[in-house]
Design a protein around this motif. Structure first.
Motif, mmCIF file in Angstrom:
data_model
loop_
_atom_site.group_PDB
_atom_site.id
_atom_site.type_symbol
_atom_site.label_atom_id
_atom_site.label_comp_id
_atom_site.label_asym_id
_atom_site.label_seq_id
_atom_site.Cartn_x
_atom_site.Cartn_y
_atom_site.Cartn_z
ATOM 1 N N ILE A 250 -1.793 6.482 7.350
ATOM 2 C CA ILE A 250 -0.768 5.483 7.657
ATOM 3 C C ILE A 250 -1.166 4.126 7.103
ATOM 4 C CG2 ILE A 250 0.553 4.409 9.532
ATOM 5 C CD1 ILE A 250 -0.513 6.759 11.325
ATOM 6 N N GLU A 251 -0.182 3.369 6.598
ATOM 7 C CA GLU A 251 -0.411 1.989 6.196
ATOM 8 C C GLU A 251 0.781 1.145 6.622
ATOM 9 O OE1 GLU A 251 1.299 2.224 1.608
ATOM 10 O OE2 GLU A 251 -0.856 2.118 1.969
ATOM 11 N N SER A 252 0.534 -0.156 6.794
ATOM 12 C CA SER A 252 1.584 -1.079 7.225
ATOM 13 C C SER A 252 1.790 -2.145 6.165
ATOM 14 C CB SER A 252 1.227 -1.733 8.564
ATOM 15 O OG SER A 252 2.182 -2.721 8.908
ATOM 16 N N PRO A 253 2.897 -2.101 5.412
ATOM 17 C CA PRO A 253 3.149 -3.112 4.387
ATOM 18 C C PRO A 253 3.551 -4.469 4.950
ATOM 19 C CG PRO A 253 4.347 -1.069 3.930
ATOM 20 C CD PRO A 253 3.854 -0.999 5.338
ATOM 21 N N ASN A 254 4.047 -4.526 6.199
ATOM 22 C CA ASN A 254 4.627 -5.783 6.663
ATOM 23 C C ASN A 254 4.691 -5.867 8.187
ATOM 24 O OD1 ASN A 254 6.412 -8.268 5.956
ATOM 25 N ND2 ASN A 254 7.616 -7.173 7.494
ATOM 26 N N THR A 255 4.442 -7.093 8.702
ATOM 27 C CA THR A 255 4.853 -7.473 10.059
ATOM 28 C C THR A 255 5.539 -8.829 9.952
ATOM 29 O OG1 THR A 255 2.699 -8.485 10.517
ATOM 30 C CG2 THR A 255 3.020 -6.230 11.282
ATOM 31 N N SER A 256 6.645 -9.002 10.678
ATOM 32 C CA SER A 256 7.367 -10.272 10.705
ATOM 33 C C SER A 256 8.428 -10.202 11.792
ATOM 34 C CB SER A 256 8.032 -10.566 9.350
ATOM 35 O OG SER A 256 8.955 -9.543 9.007
ATOM 36 N N ASN A 257 8.832 -11.376 12.293
ATOM 37 C CA ASN A 257 9.923 -11.461 13.266
ATOM 38 C C ASN A 257 9.723 -10.547 14.470
ATOM 39 O OD1 ASN A 257 11.844 -13.269 11.711
ATOM 40 N ND2 ASN A 257 11.569 -11.606 10.242
ATOM 41 N N ALA A 258 8.468 -10.459 14.941
ATOM 42 C CA ALA A 258 8.103 -9.631 16.100
ATOM 43 C C ALA A 258 8.360 -8.148 15.855
ATOM 44 C CB ALA A 258 8.827 -10.102 17.370
ATOM 45 N N ARG A 259 8.326 -7.740 14.573
ATOM 46 C CA ARG A 259 8.475 -6.330 14.219
ATOM 47 C C ARG A 259 7.363 -5.942 13.248
ATOM 48 N NH1 ARG A 259 13.474 -8.251 12.750
ATOM 49 N NH2 ARG A 259 13.103 -7.546 10.590
ATOM 50 N N GLY A 281 8.691 -0.967 14.408
ATOM 51 C CA GLY A 281 8.530 -1.059 15.845
ATOM 52 C C GLY A 281 8.471 -2.495 16.316
ATOM 53 N N LEU A 282 8.856 -2.698 17.547
ATOM 54 C CA LEU A 282 8.725 -4.007 18.170
ATOM 55 C C LEU A 282 7.250 -4.344 18.344
ATOM 56 C CD1 LEU A 282 10.277 -6.354 19.635
ATOM 57 C CD2 LEU A 282 9.894 -5.075 21.753
ATOM 58 N N MET A 283 6.852 -5.555 17.956
ATOM 59 C CA MET A 283 5.502 -6.068 18.190
ATOM 60 C C MET A 283 5.639 -7.502 18.681
ATOM 61 S SD MET A 283 3.239 -4.597 14.994
ATOM 62 C CE MET A 283 1.931 -5.770 15.367
#
Length: 287
Positions: A250-259, A281-283
């Motif tokens: 798994i990899e995460s390209p992006n987090t922004s706007n509480a997501r 997902g909500l973060m």
């Protein structure tokens, strides 16, 4: 739930009529229905309306409301299309008259065509060299934060062995990626492809947001961040068996706007790519 038999029993739905089915829930340690359960049950409901031997190849879904563990879930299936090669189904999941989840699934007749795939990561640690969640509880239980420990104490039909273990007390941002080996508990012989796809869908909702959380590990953790699956998509490529460990990379390209957005590939140990997953997902940081 302690074995694959328990999980299969959970995923089998009661027939209300030809296009409506009823399901029940089991906790995975959170106060709401586990997203992977709803995903797999919805796929089961859609598959019950397929009578032309077509195979699930993709699904796309949205989580609209948190599910209540104590209330049965009603799955309504709409037959959108049965074409020459593809069949499409739309599933809505309801509790007390409120829609909590929607899913679209496409099924394809078997065809011959071109074939390629990306390669599994080289030199990745093998499951025999790693600790499982059960091993971590036995060796480090007193040092694990209470919320995480409570989650890990729940009996599960799946054993997980993370390649990278995050120390919650080491406040350092980490690469936005994670790799987890997993294996079902119990007798997995004789499973048909339809059941294997539903089981894989259930498991695919575990661990995926951890890759997005890792990038902010110096300040964010499961205790101070509100998380929830918002949507989930999955593509199924090849048949496989559950008789050995599978790798979820798994990899995460992006987090922004509480997501947070993450994508993953699921491989057999010998490197066959069997499915890909994407989820946002909500973060939401808690004040």
């Amino acid at each position: 739930m302690k074995s694959v038999d328990d999980l299969l029993q959970l995923l089998r739905l009661e027939k209300v009529n030809d296009q409506q089915f009823k399901g029940f829930s089991k906790t995975v340690g959170s106060p709401n229905v586990f997203g992977g359960q709803v995903l797999a049950q919805a796929i089961h409901a859609a598959s019950r309306t397929i009578h032309n031997q077509r195979v699930l190849h993709s699904m796309h879904s949205y989580f609209l409301e948190p599910g209540n563990l104590e209330v049965p879930i009603i799955y309504n299936v709409s037959i959108v299309r049965d074409g020459g090669s593809f069949s499409v189904r739309r599933v809505t999941a309801e509790q007390n008259g409120t829609t909590i989840f929607i899913l679209s699934a496409s099924f394809h007749r078997k065809e011959e065509g071109y074939n390629h795939q990306i390669e599994i990561k080289k030199d990745i640690k093998q499951p025999e060299d790693l600790l499982s969640w059960t091993d971590m509880l036995e060796q480090f239980g007193d040092a694990i934060p209470p919320r995480t420990k409570g989650f890990m104490l729940i009996d599960r039909p799946v054993e997980f062995k993370p390649v990278e273990v995050v120390n919650p007390f080491n406040k350092v941002d980490l690469p936005p990626a994670t790799n987890v080996w997993f294996k079902l508990k119990g007798n997995v012989s004789g499973l048909d492809l339809v059941s294997k796809q539903q089981l894989l869908t259930y498991i695919s909702d575990y661990n995926i947001l951890a890759a997005a959380m890792n990038r902010h590990a110096s300040k964010a953790h499961w205790g101070n961040t509100q998380t929830a699956s918002l949507d989930h998509s999955m593509w199924y490529f090849r048949d496989f068996d559950f008789d050995d460990w599978l790798l979820y990379s798994i990899e995460s390209p992006n987090t922004s706007n509480a997501r947070g957005f993450a994508k993953g590939n699921i491989f057999t140990r010998d490197g066959k790519l069997i499915a890909s997953v994407a989820q946002e997902g909500l973060m939401r940081p808690l004040k």
